[in-house]
Design an enzyme around this catalytic site. Structure first.
Site, PDB file in Angstrom:
ATOM      1  CG  ASP A   1      45.783  41.064  39.160  1.00 25.49           C
ATOM      2  OD1 ASP A   1      46.257  42.061  38.575  1.00 25.49           O
ATOM      3  OD2 ASP A   1      44.561  40.862  39.250  1.00 25.49           O
TER       4      ASP A   1
ATOM      5  CB  SER B   1      46.105  43.118  35.625  1.00 29.02           C
ATOM      6  OG  SER B   1      44.956  42.971  36.418  1.00 29.02           O
TER       7      SER B   1
ATOM      8  CE  LYS C   1      42.375  40.028  36.772  1.00 33.77           C
ATOM      9  NZ  LYS C   1      42.241  41.312  37.457  1.00 33.77           N
TER      10      LYS C   1
HETATM   11  N1  URA Z   1      40.993  45.115  34.908  1.00 35.86           N
HETATM   12  C1  URA Z   1      41.872  44.275  35.478  1.00 35.86           C
HETATM   13  O1  URA Z   1      41.549  43.139  35.775  1.00 35.86           O
HETATM   14  N2  URA Z   1      43.111  44.725  35.715  1.00 35.86           N
HETATM   15  C2  URA Z   1      43.521  45.971  35.419  1.00 35.86           C
HETATM   16  O2  URA Z   1      44.659  46.300  35.655  1.00 35.86           O
HETATM   17  C3  URA Z   1      42.583  46.836  34.823  1.00 35.86           C
HETATM   18  C4  URA Z   1      41.322  46.377  34.577  1.00 35.86           C
END
Ligand code: URA
Ligand code: CA
Length: 432
Positions: free
Chosen positions: A161, A183, A187
Site C-alpha cells: 500500500d 488502501s 491497513k
Molecule cells: N487514505 C489512504 O489511506 N489511502 C488512500 O488511497 C486514500 C486516502
C-alpha cells in the site's frame, strides 16, 4: 503470467482472478514489476473499476504483503475505528475510554503523522508522563485487564500500500474508490481488527468533498470488510466545518474530558455516540444499536467512562489528575480573541483553512521533522448556524507568540457571516 496481459485485461473492463491480483501485488512489492506498468494498471482501474471480489482480493493481497499484528491473545472482539480525516476530530480520545467502559477491548496502534494537529499519540502526550513505548506483552496485558491501551506503530505493515499510494499520488490515480477503499481497509486489517467502524467524512474539510462520493467510498469499504470476514459499518459525517470546538493537542484532550463528563460540544458528543454504538454492537456487547447507545449514555452519566480515562492515562505513566485539574495540561502563554467583523449568523467555517491556521500556530506538523507545540491551538466560540454580534469573539487563539496577525487573517477569511444560516446536518447516514 505477464503484467502486460493483465493491464490489457483491466483496460478492457474484464474481471481479474485472485491469482492475477496476487501476482501484481507480490510482483510490485518485490520490485519485479516496474512502476510504469503499475501506473498503467492503476489508470485502468481508475476508469474500469473493480468488482466486490476484486476489491476484497486487492485488500488481502496488500495485507499479506507485510507484517500483520496478531491480537488473538486479547480476549473479545477487537473493534477498530477509522476516520477518513478532518479538522479537530477528537473522536478517538473520547471513544477509546467510552467503549472500554462497556468492556469492549480497545487495542489501538496509533501514530503521529502529519496534519493540522498531531495524531492521537501526540494529543495523549499532552498529558505529562503518558507514553506509548510499551512492549507487546504489556500492551496485551493492559487490554486484557483494563480493556484499553495504545501502542506506538511498529512493524512493516502493508508495504504494498505504501508503494502503491505513493505511485498513485504522482499518476493522478488517488481518486479511485476501489483503490482508496482497499488502501484504508488493508491497513486496518493488518493492524489486527476483527471488526471495523468507519467514520467517512464529507464536505470541504474532507478527503471526499461530495456526499455521493463519501457514500460510495463508505459502501465500498463496508463491502470489502464484510467480504473478508471483518464485520464493518460506517457513519457518514459532516466535515464542512471542524468537529467540536477545540483544534489543538492539549485543547482536544480537555475537550475529550469535557465530553466524557457529559458536557462536551453537542456535535462531538452525537458523533461519538453514533460511532460508539456501532463499536459496542459489533463487539457483541449490545443487542441493537439503540441498546448500545443507551449503555453509552449510562457510562457517561455514572462516571464510568471518565474513570476509564483516568485508569488508561495512569496505566501508561500519565498524570491522571488532569481529568480533575485541566489547568495542569500544557497552557499557551497568550489567549487572543478574533472578533466578528459584523453581526449576523455564522454561515461557513471552512474546515481545512481553520486547520491550516492551527498548523501555523505550531499545533501540527508540516513535515516529519517539525516539532509540535502541544499547548497551542484554536477554540471555536461560534459554529455554523449560531448568531453573533459585531465585536463578539468568533475564535480564541491559544498561542505562544503575540504575533498572530497572519493566523487571525486566515481565520477571518475562513469564516463567513450572513443574515441567516442553518447548522449543517451532522450525520448523513449510516451504512451497515
Ligand atoms: N487514505 C489512504 O489511506 N489511502 C488512500 O488511497 C486514500 C486516502
Ligand atoms: Ca474538536
Amino acid at each position: 503470467m505477464r503484467m502486460v496481459d493483465l493491464i490489457e485485461k483491466k483496460r478492457d473492463g474484464k474481471e481479474l482472478t485472485t491469482e492475477e491480483i496476487n501476482f501484481i501485488i507480490e510482483g510490485y512489492t518485490k520490485g519485479e514489476i516496474p512502476d510504469y506498468q503499475v501506473s498503467a494498471f492503476s489508470m485502468a482501474v481508475f476508469f474500469k473499476d473493480m468488482t466486490q471480489r476484486e476489491r476484497a482480493d486487492l485488500t488481502m493481497a496488500m495485507v499479506n504483503s507485510g507484517d500483520t499484528i496478531d491480537l488473538s491473545a486479547i480476549e473479545g472482539v477487537k473493534v477498530d475505528k477509522h476516520s477518513t480525516g478532518g479538522v479537530g476530530d477528537t473522536t478517538t480520545l473520547v471513544l477509546a475510554p467510552l467503549v472500554a467502559a462497556l468492556d469492549v477491548p480497545v487495542a489501538k496502534m496509533s501514530g503521529r503523522g502529519l496534519g493540522h494537529t498531531g495524531g492521537t499519540v501526540d494529543k495523549l502526550e499532552a498529558v505529562a508522563g503518558f507514553h506509548v513505548e510499551i512492549t507487546n506483552e504489556e500492551f496485551v496485558k493492559l487490554v486484557n485487564e483494563h480493556k484499553i491501551a495504545v501502542i506506538g506503530q511498529s512493524g512493516n505493515l502493508t508495504p504494498a500500500d505504501k508503494k502503491l499510494y505513493a505511485l498513485r499520488d504522482v499518476t493522478a490515480t488517488v481518486d479511485s474508490i476501489p483503490m482508496i477503499a482497499s488502501s484504508i481497509m488493508s491497513k486496518k486489517i493488518a493492524a489486527g481488527a476483527d471488526a471495523i467502524v468507519l467514520d467517512v467524512k464529507t464536505g470541504a474539510g474532507a478527503f471526499m468533498k461530495t456526499l455521493d462520493g463519501s457514500k460510495d467510498l463508505a459502501r465500498a469499504m463496508v463491502g470489502i470488510g464484510n467480504n473478508v470476514g471483518r464485520r464493518t459499518m460506517a457513519v457518514i459525517s459532516d466535515m464542512s466545518q471542524p468537529l467540536g470546538a477545540a483544534i489543538g493537542n492539549a485543547l482536544e484532550v480537555q475537550e475529550a474530558i469535557d465530553t466524557l463528563k457529559g458536557h462536551g460540544p453537542k456535535d462531538l458528543e452525537d458523533l461519538c455516540l453514533a460511532l460508539g454504538s456501532q463499536m459496542v454492537f459489533l463487539a457483541g456487547k449490545a443487542s441493537s444499536l439503540e441498546d448500545a447507545e443507551n449503555k453509552l449514555r449510562e457510562v457517561i452519566a455514572n462516571g464510568k467512562a471518565l474513570d476509564k480515562f483516568r485508569d488508561f492515562l495512569a496505566n501508561q505513566g500519565g498524570d491522571a489528575s488532569v481529568v480533575d485539574h485541566p489547568e495542569r495540561l500544557p497552557q499557551a502563554a497568550y489567549k487572543i480573541e478574533v472578533p466578528a467583523p459584523r453581526s449576523g449568523v455564522v454561515s461557513e467555517i471552512v474546515a481545512d483553512e481553520i486547520g491550516v491556521a492551527a498548523m501555523w500556530l505550531g499545533a501540527g506538523r508540516a513535515t516529519k521533522e517539525s516539532e509540535i507545540d502541544l499547548a497551542v491551538g484554536l477554540m471555536l466560540n461560534k459554529k455554523v448556524g449560531e448568531a453573533v454580534q459585531e465585536g463578539e469573539s468568533l475564535v480564541t487563539i491559544h498561542a505562544n507568540s503575540e504575533d498572530v496577525a497572519n493566523v487571525k487573517a486566515k481565520i477571518l477569511a475562513a469564516i463567513s457571516i450572513a443574515d441567516s444560516a442553518e447548522a449543517p446536518t451532522l450525520i448523513y447516514g449510516t451504512i451497515i
